[in-house]
Design an enzyme around this catalytic site. Structure first.
Site, PDB file in Angstrom:
ATOM      1  N   ASP A   1       0.831  -1.194   0.000  1.00 34.15           N
ATOM      2  CA  ASP A   1       0.000   0.000   0.000  1.00 34.15           C
ATOM      3  C   ASP A   1       0.874   1.256   0.000  1.00 34.15           C
ATOM      4  O   ASP A   1       1.929   1.293   0.626  1.00 34.15           O
ATOM      5  CB  ASP A   1      -0.880  -0.026   1.262  1.00 34.15           C
ATOM      6  CG  ASP A   1      -1.768   1.190   1.388  1.00 34.15           C
ATOM      7  OD1 ASP A   1      -2.685   1.318   0.561  1.00 34.15           O
ATOM      8  OD2 ASP A   1      -1.546   2.006   2.305  1.00 34.15           O
TER       9      ASP A   1
ATOM     10  N   GLU B   1       1.637  -0.265  -5.111  1.00 26.81           N
ATOM     11  CA  GLU B   1       0.624   0.721  -5.467  1.00 26.81           C
ATOM     12  C   GLU B   1       1.286   2.069  -5.717  1.00 26.81           C
ATOM     13  O   GLU B   1       1.665   2.770  -4.785  1.00 26.81           O
ATOM     14  CB  GLU B   1      -0.402   0.843  -4.334  1.00 26.81           C
ATOM     15  CG  GLU B   1      -1.648   1.582  -4.760  1.00 26.81           C
ATOM     16  CD  GLU B   1      -1.948   2.764  -3.882  1.00 26.81           C
ATOM     17  OE1 GLU B   1      -1.055   3.201  -3.152  1.00 26.81           O
ATOM     18  OE2 GLU B   1      -3.076   3.249  -3.951  1.00 26.81           O
TER      19      GLU B   1
HETATM   20  C1  LM2 Z   1      -3.779   3.896  -0.137  1.00 31.44           C
HETATM   21  N1  LM2 Z   1      -2.966   3.729  -1.090  1.00 31.44           N
HETATM   22  O1  LM2 Z   1      -1.885   4.484  -1.237  1.00 31.44           O
HETATM   23  C2  LM2 Z   1      -5.032   3.129  -0.016  1.00 31.44           C
HETATM   24  O2  LM2 Z   1      -5.264   2.364  -1.188  1.00 31.44           O
HETATM   25  C3  LM2 Z   1      -6.130   4.109   0.301  1.00 31.44           C
HETATM   26  O3  LM2 Z   1      -7.367   3.483   0.318  1.00 31.44           O
HETATM   27  C4  LM2 Z   1      -5.801   4.744   1.646  1.00 31.44           C
HETATM   28  O4  LM2 Z   1      -6.706   5.810   1.934  1.00 31.44           O
HETATM   29  C5  LM2 Z   1      -4.432   5.372   1.669  1.00 31.44           C
HETATM   30  N2  LM2 Z   1      -3.494   4.863   0.737  1.00 31.44           N
HETATM   31  C6  LM2 Z   1      -3.816   5.210   3.037  1.00 31.44           C
HETATM   32  O5  LM2 Z   1      -3.466   3.852   3.251  1.00 31.44           O
HETATM   33  C7  LM2 Z   1      -7.806   5.470   2.743  1.00 31.44           C
HETATM   34  C8  LM2 Z   1      -8.969   6.439   2.517  1.00 31.44           C
HETATM   35  C9  LM2 Z   1      -8.782   7.743   3.260  1.00 31.44           C
HETATM   36  C10 LM2 Z   1      -8.493   7.495   4.718  1.00 31.44           C
HETATM   37  C11 LM2 Z   1      -7.215   6.649   4.774  1.00 31.44           C
HETATM   38  C12 LM2 Z   1      -6.806   6.321   6.191  1.00 31.44           C
HETATM   39  O6  LM2 Z   1      -9.112   6.701   1.112  1.00 31.44           O
HETATM   40  O7  LM2 Z   1      -9.991   8.495   3.163  1.00 31.44           O
HETATM   41  O8  LM2 Z   1      -8.311   8.734   5.397  1.00 31.44           O
HETATM   42  O9  LM2 Z   1      -7.435   5.398   4.101  1.00 31.44           O
HETATM   43  O10 LM2 Z   1      -7.818   5.596   6.842  1.00 31.44           O
HETATM   44  C13 LM2 Z   1      -9.162   8.971   6.516  1.00 31.44           C
HETATM   45  C14 LM2 Z   1      -9.972  10.254   6.329  1.00 31.44           C
HETATM   46  C15 LM2 Z   1      -9.001  11.446   6.258  1.00 31.44           C
HETATM   47  C16 LM2 Z   1      -8.160  11.502   7.520  1.00 31.44           C
HETATM   48  C17 LM2 Z   1      -7.416  10.160   7.684  1.00 31.44           C
HETATM   49  C18 LM2 Z   1      -6.613  10.095   8.964  1.00 31.44           C
HETATM   50  O11 LM2 Z   1     -10.723  10.163   5.128  1.00 31.44           O
HETATM   51  O12 LM2 Z   1      -9.768  12.637   6.134  1.00 31.44           O
HETATM   52  O13 LM2 Z   1      -7.164  12.538   7.372  1.00 31.44           O
HETATM   53  O14 LM2 Z   1      -8.380   9.090   7.721  1.00 31.44           O
HETATM   54  O15 LM2 Z   1      -7.440  10.177  10.093  1.00 31.44           O
HETATM   55  C19 LM2 Z   1      -7.290  13.632   8.244  1.00 31.44           C
END
Ligand code: LM2
Ligand code: CA
Length: 482
Positions: free
Chosen positions: A215, A241
């Site tokens: 990731d 990725e």
């Molecule tokens: C990836 N690839 O590089 C994953 O495929 C992707 O799904 C992940 O994002 C990202 N990198 C981190 O591993 C997801 C999602 C985000 C989410 C993060 C962390 O798309 O929306 O972020 O996982 O769970 C969320 C909140 C964001 C916040 C963060 C930290 O949406 O607003 O940031 O958590 O609390 C303040």
């Protein structure tokens, strides 16, 4: 990761949509054969370990999938969103998807069904919680403190953009040393961190895992990934990725020395071709389009991120067109294909069907679970892929527009018609041995019989048939009646 939200276009219903009801694939005894040439990956996004295990036995093995990719298995922050899995808190194999014992049993069951297991490995970062908390399995943590694992010295603090966050993707240093959406960024250059990450991956290898999706690879120098890989106790399949961004300093090609790399241009380009261009353009799809070399490209029509954020890709919502795009991917010899399998959602953050404690529920393949990997067209084209592995393309035909056809030399033949009208009574030269073949787009071949139309190839390698609008025909030597 790029965050760009856009509404997905409303699906157009193709004629074959009626064939796509996620009917349960008939269970048959799983072959104990090793994966061998079976290379298609099913990404069972957010499935629980017991559900993955039974799917390996009932469907993935029998349909010829070589691998299952599972969501991150380590302990994560609490919450009901799907993305809690991407905020590690410890490396205990204990998550809303199941326990360590269930994970181990899943790997064993999948192996017995001839299916290898790829784990989504979150190694660039830990949580993004400013105030810390308690993880799924009870571990307490702070943003930069994971007791017994990492402390403050193990993280990058890039000192940019106010909160150490990445803002500028045109700056290599920032992308790799700042925080992706506030996620505590590990010092992957340090020996301690490399050893700790390798210990986690080696623990998974000890449970029998076969490979890793690394990731957020773009957020780590390729050399750091190489250093972790060098510490693995045995060889493992690696796919990284690295989301292509035009003009960015960090390019997917930098990572090919470590293993495969996700080719994000593939799904975007394929969607554009199906939606607004011409299938005839697919004649040289892949390297001819500037994509990665075939041997290191990992391709997919959509994945869990692109079906939510990137937009412009085809997803389960596109029904028949999505099935055709997957049929093309599986029929076309470029890259290593992954079939996405989703739960349905309207809110991008919405987690999978879960109970009141956020424990994920067993998959049903109805009520909330889409199970694209079971759609008959997609599942049957996995067999086409396996039967044609290693052969090239010949006898390409196109009408200059949206009707295409090609042979996988000596082994199979695929024709797709994305026109709004049927192509009636045309003859197609396949070069295949004479015989009666099951059209696996409309029928399933099992125990020597075909549940759909049979295509007769004559002694000169020709057949004639009508291809309805938004539909196709696929035949291969693995599904021949006589
Ligand atoms: C990836 N690839 O590089 C994953 O495929 C992707 O799904 C992940 O994002 C990202 N990198 C981190 O591993 C997801 C999602 C985000 C989410 C993060 C962390 O798309 O929306 O972020 O996982 O769970 C969320 C909140 C964001 C916040 C963060 C930290 O949406 O607003 O940031 O958590 O609390 C303040
Ligand atoms: Ca980083």
């Amino acid at each position: 990761m790029h965050r760009r939200r856009s509404r997905l276009a409303i699906a157009t219903l193709g004629v074959i949509a009626s064939l796509l009801a996620p009917t349960v694939v008939a269970a048959s005894p799983a072959a104990a054969a090793p994966s061998g040439g079976k290379k298609v990956i099913a990404n069972l996004f957010e499935w629980t370990w017991p559900s993955v295990a039974s799917e390996c036995t009932s469907t993935l093995g029998p349909k010829g999938y070589g691998y299952v990719q599972v969501s991150p298995p380590q302990e994560h922050v609490r919450g009901n969103q799907w993305w809690v899995a991407y905020q590690p808190v410890s490396y205990r194999i204990e998550s809303r998807k199941g326990t360590r014992a269930q994970f181990r049993s899943m790997v064993d069951t999948c192996h017995a069904a001839g299916v290898k297991v790829i784990v989504d490995a979150v190694v660039n970062h830990m949580s993004g919680q400013d105030n810390g908390g308690t993880g799924w399995a009870g571990s307490s943590y702070g943003h930069y403190n994971y007791p017994g694992i990492y402390s403050a010295q193990d993280f990058h603090y890039c000192g940019r953009n106010g909160g150490n966050d990445i803002a500028n993707y045109n700056d290599r240093f920032e992308v790799q040393n700042c925080e992706l959406v506030n996620l505590a960024d590990l010092k992957t250059g340090s020996d301690y961190v490399r050893n700790r990450l390798a210990a986690y991956l080696n623990d998974l290898l000890s449970l029998g895992v076969d490979g890793f999706r690394m990731d957020a690879s773009k957020h780590m120098p390729a050399a750091d990934i190489a250093a972790i890989k060098n510490r693995l106790s045995r060889p493992a399949y690696i796919v990284q990725e690295v989301i292509y961004g035009a003009g960015e300093p960090i390019q997917p090609s930098e990572y090919t020395g470590n293993g495969d790399v996700h080719e994000f241009r593939y799904g975007k380009d394929l969607a554009r071709v199906f939606r607004s261009e011409r299938l005839a353009y697919l004649r040289n799809f892949g390297e001819g389009w500037g994509h990665l070399p075939s041997g290191v490209a990992s391709v997919f029509v959509d994945n869990h991120d692109t079906q939510r954020d990137v937009g412009g890709v085809l997803t389960y919502r596109d029904r028949g067109v999505y099935a055709l795009a997957n049929a093309f991917m599986l029929g076309w010899p470029y890259g290593s294909p992954t079939v996405m399998s989703s739960y349905t959602f309207t809110n991008r953050d919405a987690g999978p069907p879960s109970d009141a404690n956020n424990k994920t529920r067993a998959t049903t393949c109805y009520s909330g679970w889409e199970c694209e990997h079971r759609w008959p067209v997609i599942a049957n084209m996995v067999g086409f892929r396996n039967a044609t592995e290693g052969t090239g393309v010949s006898n390409w035909y196109d009408n200059g527009n949206n009707h295409i056809a090609f042979s996988r030399t000596g082994r199979g033949y695929l024709t797709l018609n994305d026109e709004d009208y049927a192509i009636t009574g045309r003859s197609y030269y396949t070069g295949l041995p004479a015989g009666r073949y099951c059209d696996v787009i409309h029928g399933t071949f099992s125990n020597g019989t075909c549940s759909g139309p049979v295509i007769t190839v004559d002694g000169n390698g020709w057949f004639s048939a009508t291809v309805p609008a938004k539909d196709g025909i696929a035949i291969h030597v693995g599904a021949r009646l006589s």
